[in-house]
Design an enzyme around this catalytic site. Structure first.
Site, PDB file in Angstrom:
ATOM      1  N   SER A 145      25.312  -2.972   4.129  1.00  6.22           N
ATOM      2  CA  SER A 145      24.867  -3.548   2.967  1.00  6.22           C
ATOM      3  C   SER A 145      25.348  -2.739   1.807  1.00  6.22           C
ATOM      4  O   SER A 145      24.542  -2.831   0.608  1.00  6.22           O
ATOM      5  CB  SER A 145      23.537  -4.075   2.783  1.00  6.22           C
ATOM      6  OG  SER A 145      23.092  -4.868   4.058  1.00  6.22           O
ATOM      7  N   GLY A 177      24.554  -6.039   7.384  1.00  6.47           N
ATOM      8  CA  GLY A 177      24.848  -7.429   7.047  1.00  6.47           C
ATOM      9  C   GLY A 177      23.544  -7.951   6.717  1.00  6.47           C
ATOM     10  O   GLY A 177      23.517  -9.491   6.676  1.00  6.47           O
ATOM     11  N   GLU A 228      27.159  -3.198  16.473  1.00 13.77           N
ATOM     12  CA  GLU A 228      27.569  -4.462  17.136  1.00 13.77           C
ATOM     13  C   GLU A 228      28.045  -4.268  18.608  1.00 13.77           C
ATOM     14  O   GLU A 228      27.635  -5.276  19.339  1.00 13.77           O
ATOM     15  CB  GLU A 228      28.290  -5.082  16.091  1.00 13.77           C
ATOM     16  CG  GLU A 228      27.727  -5.701  14.850  1.00 13.77           C
ATOM     17  CD  GLU A 228      28.697  -6.051  13.580  1.00 13.77           C
ATOM     18  OE1 GLU A 228      29.883  -5.628  13.786  1.00 13.77           O
ATOM     19  OE2 GLU A 228      28.059  -5.939  12.753  1.00 13.77           O
ATOM     20  N   GLU A 261      24.473   4.297  10.194  1.00 13.77           N
ATOM     21  CA  GLU A 261      24.458   2.695  10.167  1.00 13.77           C
ATOM     22  C   GLU A 261      23.160   2.219  10.442  1.00 13.77           C
ATOM     23  O   GLU A 261      23.114   1.842  11.643  1.00 13.77           O
ATOM     24  CB  GLU A 261      25.624   1.998  10.477  1.00 13.77           C
ATOM     25  CG  GLU A 261      26.874   2.371   9.870  1.00 13.77           C
ATOM     26  CD  GLU A 261      27.994   1.156  10.163  1.00 13.77           C
ATOM     27  OE1 GLU A 261      28.712   1.031   8.962  1.00 13.77           O
ATOM     28  OE2 GLU A 261      28.220   0.763  11.155  1.00 13.77           O
ATOM     29  N   HIS A 320      30.201   1.269  17.075  1.00 10.57           N
ATOM     30  CA  HIS A 320      29.714   0.472  16.130  1.00 10.57           C
ATOM     31  C   HIS A 320      28.291  -0.276  16.859  1.00 10.57           C
ATOM     32  O   HIS A 320      28.377  -0.690  17.896  1.00 10.57           O
ATOM     33  CB  HIS A 320      30.485  -0.526  15.538  1.00 10.57           C
ATOM     34  CG  HIS A 320      29.922  -1.215  14.366  1.00 10.57           C
ATOM     35  ND1 HIS A 320      29.000  -2.303  14.548  1.00 10.57           N
ATOM     36  CD2 HIS A 320      30.193  -0.850  13.009  1.00 10.57           C
ATOM     37  CE1 HIS A 320      28.651  -2.416  13.299  1.00 10.57           C
ATOM     38  NE2 HIS A 320      29.358  -2.044  12.381  1.00 10.57           N
ATOM     39  N   LYS A 346      35.708  -6.108  10.557  1.00 11.82           N
ATOM     40  CA  LYS A 346      34.886  -6.795  11.689  1.00 11.82           C
ATOM     41  C   LYS A 346      35.952  -7.898  12.097  1.00 11.82           C
ATOM     42  O   LYS A 346      37.098  -7.764  12.023  1.00 11.82           O
ATOM     43  CB  LYS A 346      33.539  -7.283  11.206  1.00 11.82           C
ATOM     44  CG  LYS A 346      32.829  -6.099  10.895  1.00 11.82           C
ATOM     45  CD  LYS A 346      31.386  -6.265  10.903  1.00 11.82           C
ATOM     46  CE  LYS A 346      30.527  -5.081  10.488  1.00 11.82           C
ATOM     47  NZ  LYS A 346      29.019  -5.092  10.161  1.00 11.82           N
ATOM     48  N   ASN A 405      35.236  -1.947   7.192  1.00 19.39           N
ATOM     49  CA  ASN A 405      35.437  -2.434   8.580  1.00 19.39           C
ATOM     50  C   ASN A 405      35.597  -3.979   8.237  1.00 19.39           C
ATOM     51  O   ASN A 405      34.282  -4.560   7.894  1.00 19.39           O
ATOM     52  CB  ASN A 405      34.079  -1.994   9.017  1.00 19.39           C
ATOM     53  CG  ASN A 405      34.101  -2.664  10.708  1.00 19.39           C
ATOM     54  OD1 ASN A 405      34.888  -3.164  11.191  1.00 19.39           O
ATOM     55  ND2 ASN A 405      33.024  -2.518  11.254  1.00 19.39           N
TER      56      ASN A 405
HETATM   57  O1  G3H Z   1      30.813  -1.012   9.680  1.00 19.31           O
HETATM   58  C1  G3H Z   1      30.263  -1.478   8.976  1.00 19.31           C
HETATM   59  C2  G3H Z   1      28.722  -1.959   8.909  1.00 19.31           C
HETATM   60  O2  G3H Z   1      28.452  -2.538   9.910  1.00 19.31           O
HETATM   61  C3  G3H Z   1      28.133  -2.510   7.674  1.00 19.31           C
HETATM   62  O3  G3H Z   1      28.265  -3.672   7.369  1.00 19.31           O
HETATM   63  O4  G3H Z   1      28.362  -3.521   4.904  1.00 19.31           O
HETATM   64  O5  G3H Z   1      28.385  -5.838   6.229  1.00 19.31           O
HETATM   65  O6  G3H Z   1      26.351  -4.484   6.012  1.00 19.31           O
HETATM   66  P1  G3H Z   1      27.663  -4.383   5.888  1.00 19.31           P
END
Ligand code: G3H
Length: 249
Positions: free
Chosen positions: A212, A172, A98, A166, A96, A12, A10
């Site tokens: 993460s 993150g 977010e 997640e 998601h 983002k 992803n």
């Molecule tokens: O969609 C992915 C997740 O939000 C994980 O993000 O690997 O940066 O923690 P991250």
């Protein structure tokens, strides 16, 4: 039949045309297991979808990061499921955290989106997960069950759904769930699906972990019996994404 390992990247809200081309070049040159061993799906921002689709190796697939909840029309700024289908984009990420947190997407809205995307022929990576407060209050299982129920209430066919667990506190933050923590929630989710959908879906639905994940921690997480892959954020923009894909074997 076993569940095929799934690795999603992803991206983002990141990237320029040049950066996107660089990531795709890295992926195209990577040595990874065959497509029947691991399914790889990358999810760039909407504006880069056609570019990535045109450049990406054919054994990897693309996903949008969101789509509108119903048929397109007078919804300024939205992108419909029909448009993704028209562009040949097979996957979409829905729910998601977010979007749940920043844009206030409710469980019900996420359930409606999943149902509509599936009805249009898209495959869905449906995200669920608890906040730190909810984990500390001991409500993790109840929270993810409620989020999953909101989806289960709206769909009857799970063939094209991947569930992404997640935990919000791990996204993150560099604070990854331990393999035992991930396994505990994945097993609880599979039991919930068994008890509330059916045994067949529980055995076949892929439950992937996100939060993460990186080249260093993926192997041990991948060894957990109910961890069927990953949804990777930050590390999917880096060459170590290839190591994560290779944790499938
Ligand atoms: O969609 C992915 C997740 O939000 C994980 O993000 O690997 O940066 O923690 P991250």
């Amino acid at each position: 039949m076993g569940r095929k390992f799934f690795v999603g990247g992803n991206w983002k809200c990141n990237g320029t045309t040049e950066e996107v081309k660089k990531i795709v070049t890295t992926l195209n040159e990577a040595k990874v297991p065959e497509e029947d061993v691991v399914e790889v799906v990358v999810s760039p921002p909407f504006v880069f979808l056609p570019l990535v689709k045109s450049l990406l190796r054919p054994d990897f697939h693309v996903s949008a990061q969101n789509c509108w909840v119903r048929k397109g029309g007078a919804y300024t700024g939205e992108v419909s499921a029909e448009m993704l289908v028209n562009l040949g984009i097979p996957w979409v990420i829905i729910g998601h955290s977010e979007r749940r947190q920043i844009l206030q997407e409710s469980n019900e809205f996420v359930g409606d989106k999943v149902a509509y995307a599936l009805s249009q022929g898209l495959k869905v990576i449906a995200c669920i997960g608890e906040t730190l407060e909810q984990r500390e209050a001991g409500t993790t299982t109840a929270v993810v069950a409620e989020q999953t129920k909101a989806i289960a209430d709206k769909i009857s066919n799970w063939d094209n759904v991947v569930l992404a667990y997640e935990p919000v506190w791990a996204i993150g933050t560099g604070k990854v769930a331990t393999p035992a923590q991930a396994q505990e929630v994945h097993a609880a989710l599979r039991k919930w699906v068994h008890d509330n959908v059916n045994a067949e879906v529980a055995a076949s639905v892929r439950i992937i972990y996100g939060g993460s994940v990186n080249g260093g921690n993926c192997k041990e997480l991948a060894e957990q019996p109910d961890v069927d892959g990953f949804l990777v954020g930050g590390a999917s923009l880096k060459p170590e994404f290839v190591d994560i894909i290779n944790s499938a074997t």
